[in-house]
Design a protein around this motif. Structure first.
Motif, PDB file in Angstrom:
ATOM      1  N   PHE A  74      10.561  -2.068  15.189  1.00 10.71           N
ATOM      2  CA  PHE A  74      10.827  -3.481  15.448  1.00 10.71           C
ATOM      3  C   PHE A  74       9.865  -4.006  16.507  1.00 10.71           C
ATOM      4  N   ASN A  75       9.234  -5.160  16.250  1.00  4.93           N
ATOM      5  CA  ASN A  75       8.264  -5.723  17.191  1.00  4.93           C
ATOM      6  C   ASN A  75       8.707  -7.054  17.790  1.00  4.93           C
ATOM      7  N   GLY A  76       9.974  -7.384  17.637  1.00  4.40           N
ATOM      8  CA  GLY A  76      10.486  -8.634  18.161  1.00  4.40           C
ATOM      9  C   GLY A  76      10.638  -9.698  17.086  1.00  4.40           C
ATOM     10  N   ILE A  77       9.914  -9.545  15.974  1.00  2.00           N
ATOM     11  CA  ILE A  77      10.031 -10.455  14.834  1.00  2.00           C
ATOM     12  C   ILE A  77      10.370  -9.682  13.560  1.00  2.00           C
ATOM     13  N   TRP A  78       9.592  -8.661  13.288  1.00  2.00           N
ATOM     14  CA  TRP A  78       9.738  -7.922  12.032  1.00  2.00           C
ATOM     15  C   TRP A  78      10.307  -6.530  12.240  1.00  2.00           C
ATOM     16  N   ARG A  79      11.189  -6.153  11.309  1.00  3.38           N
ATOM     17  CA  ARG A  79      11.638  -4.770  11.189  1.00  3.38           C
ATOM     18  C   ARG A  79      10.908  -4.192   9.974  1.00  3.38           C
ATOM     19  N   PHE A  80      10.333  -3.017  10.150  1.00  2.00           N
ATOM     20  CA  PHE A  80       9.482  -2.456   9.102  1.00  2.00           C
ATOM     21  C   PHE A  80       9.705  -0.952   9.005  1.00  2.00           C
ATOM     22  N   ARG A  81       9.659  -0.459   7.774  1.00  2.00           N
ATOM     23  CA  ARG A  81       9.691   0.987   7.579  1.00  2.00           C
ATOM     24  C   ARG A  81       9.008   1.353   6.267  1.00  2.00           C
ATOM     25  N   VAL A  82       8.528   2.584   6.215  1.00  2.00           N
ATOM     26  CA  VAL A  82       7.951   3.154   5.000  1.00  2.00           C
ATOM     27  C   VAL A  82       8.993   4.079   4.384  1.00  2.00           C
ATOM     28  N   LEU A  83       9.320   3.841   3.127  1.00  7.77           N
ATOM     29  CA  LEU A  83      10.345   4.636   2.455  1.00  7.77           C
ATOM     30  C   LEU A  83       9.757   5.849   1.761  1.00  7.77           C
ATOM     31  N   SER A  84       8.562   5.711   1.187  1.00  5.39           N
ATOM     32  CA  SER A  84       7.961   6.845   0.480  1.00  5.39           C
ATOM     33  C   SER A  84       6.486   6.580   0.214  1.00  5.39           C
ATOM     34  N   LEU A  85       5.768   7.644  -0.075  1.00  2.00           N
ATOM     35  CA  LEU A  85       4.368   7.555  -0.505  1.00  2.00           C
ATOM     36  C   LEU A  85       4.142   8.644  -1.536  1.00  2.00           C
ATOM     37  N   GLU A  86       3.540   8.280  -2.667  1.00  2.00           N
ATOM     38  CA  GLU A  86       3.287   9.264  -3.719  1.00  2.00           C
ATOM     39  C   GLU A  86       2.007   8.908  -4.460  1.00  2.00           C
ATOM     40  N   PRO A  87       1.371   9.914  -5.110  1.00  2.00           N
ATOM     41  CA  PRO A  87       0.152   9.642  -5.876  1.00  2.00           C
ATOM     42  C   PRO A  87       0.463   8.747  -7.077  1.00  2.00           C
ATOM     43  N   LEU A  88      -0.528   7.978  -7.505  1.00  2.00           N
ATOM     44  CA  LEU A  88      -0.378   7.190  -8.715  1.00  2.00           C
ATOM     45  C   LEU A  88      -0.306   8.121  -9.924  1.00  2.00           C
ATOM     46  N   PRO A  89       0.366   7.709 -11.003  1.00  2.00           N
ATOM     47  CA  PRO A  89       0.519   8.570 -12.184  1.00  2.00           C
ATOM     48  C   PRO A  89      -0.833   9.000 -12.747  1.00  2.00           C
ATOM     49  N   ALA A  90      -0.877  10.231 -13.236  1.00  2.00           N
ATOM     50  CA  ALA A  90      -2.108  10.760 -13.837  1.00  2.00           C
ATOM     51  C   ALA A  90      -2.452   9.970 -15.097  1.00  2.00           C
ATOM     52  N   GLY A  91      -3.738   9.912 -15.403  1.00  2.00           N
ATOM     53  CA  GLY A  91      -4.172   9.221 -16.606  1.00  2.00           C
ATOM     54  C   GLY A  91      -4.693   7.828 -16.352  1.00  2.00           C
ATOM     55  N   GLY A  92      -4.442   7.302 -15.175  1.00  2.00           N
ATOM     56  CA  GLY A  92      -4.922   5.976 -14.819  1.00  2.00           C
ATOM     57  C   GLY A  92      -5.850   6.054 -13.625  1.00  2.00           C
ATOM     58  N   ARG A  93      -5.992   4.962 -12.945  1.00  2.00           N
ATOM     59  CA  ARG A  93      -6.839   4.920 -11.753  1.00  2.00           C
ATOM     60  C   ARG A  93      -6.196   5.719 -10.635  1.00  2.00           C
ATOM     61  N   GLY A  94      -7.023   6.432  -9.864  1.00  2.00           N
ATOM     62  CA  GLY A  94      -6.498   7.283  -8.805  1.00  2.00           C
ATOM     63  C   GLY A  94      -6.080   6.503  -7.577  1.00  2.00           C
TER      64      GLY A  94
END
Length: 218
Positions: free
Chosen positions: A93-113
């Protein structure tokens, strides 16, 4: 104090100094001008060395305060100097916004990396209609282990106005042709100097940007 007692104290003090073990101190690969010493089984590092390592040092009366670089800053706090830092699934929290990252994963195979991150943003003020675009938005970045960064080109929450207490969960995509690298941090960059001056809201920290370490979880 008698001369005999004074002499005994001086001898004892000198004995402590002689008994101390000195360590050659190296900070970030560079030799420090003063050594670290071990007295009574405890290692002491000089303040100059701590300052050189990026530790904030301040003295007020009889209190010595240290501020560690990159110290995690949780929801509602306001001590972090460079940016508010936390882990995946941790609200910041920075006084205005509350922010969080829930997850990060690679893009599906077969498309752009690349990778896709699921992030959540909430309006933490009592004002209605606040938007990232009007509060100093500078970008959403993914930092890789080689120091290079990737920017998400489309971020839905950038221009969306949020009523009091409302928020949005969205996926942000970071394209890359080199997926052998490892993402280490996700940054939401905000510049308080570019705030919309008509807004009645203000950040509670000098640098309101968010920095989320992807190698730790809350």
């Amino acid at each position: 104090m008698s001369k005999l007692k004074l002499a005994a104290v001086l001898v004892f003090a000198l004995g402590l100094v002689w008994a101390a073990t000195n360590y050659r101190l190296v900070i970030n690969g560079k030799p420090a001008s003063t050594p670290a010493i071990v007295v009574g089984g405890k290692t002491y590092v000089p303040l100059e060395a701590l300052k050189a390592a990026g530790v904030g040092v301040s003295v007020s009366g009889s209190t010595l305060s240290l501020t560690l670089p990159g110290a995690r800053q949780g929801q509602g706090g306001a001590n972090q100097v460079a940016a508010l830092e936390g882990c995946v699934n941790e609200w910041l929290f920075n006084g205005i916004w509350r922010f969080r990252v829930l997850s990060l994963e690679p893009l599906p195979a077969g498309g752009r990396g690349g990778w896709r991150a699921k992030v959540e943003l909430r309006n933490g003020t009592t004002a209605n209609g606040a938007a990232l675009a009007g509060t100093g938005w500078q970008g959403l970045m993914l930092v890789l282990d080689d120091g290079n960064t990737l920017e998400s080109q489309y971020v839905e929450m950038r221009d969306k106005p949020f009523a009091q207490g409302t928020g949005l969960v969205q996926e942000a995509v970071f394209y890359s042709d080199d997926t052998a690298k490892t993402p280490t941090k996700l940054l939401l960059l905000l510049d308080p100097k570019k705030m919309n001056t008509s807004l009645k809201i203000r950040y509670s920290v000098a640098d309101p940007s968010f920095r989320v370490r992807l190698d730790c979880r809350k």
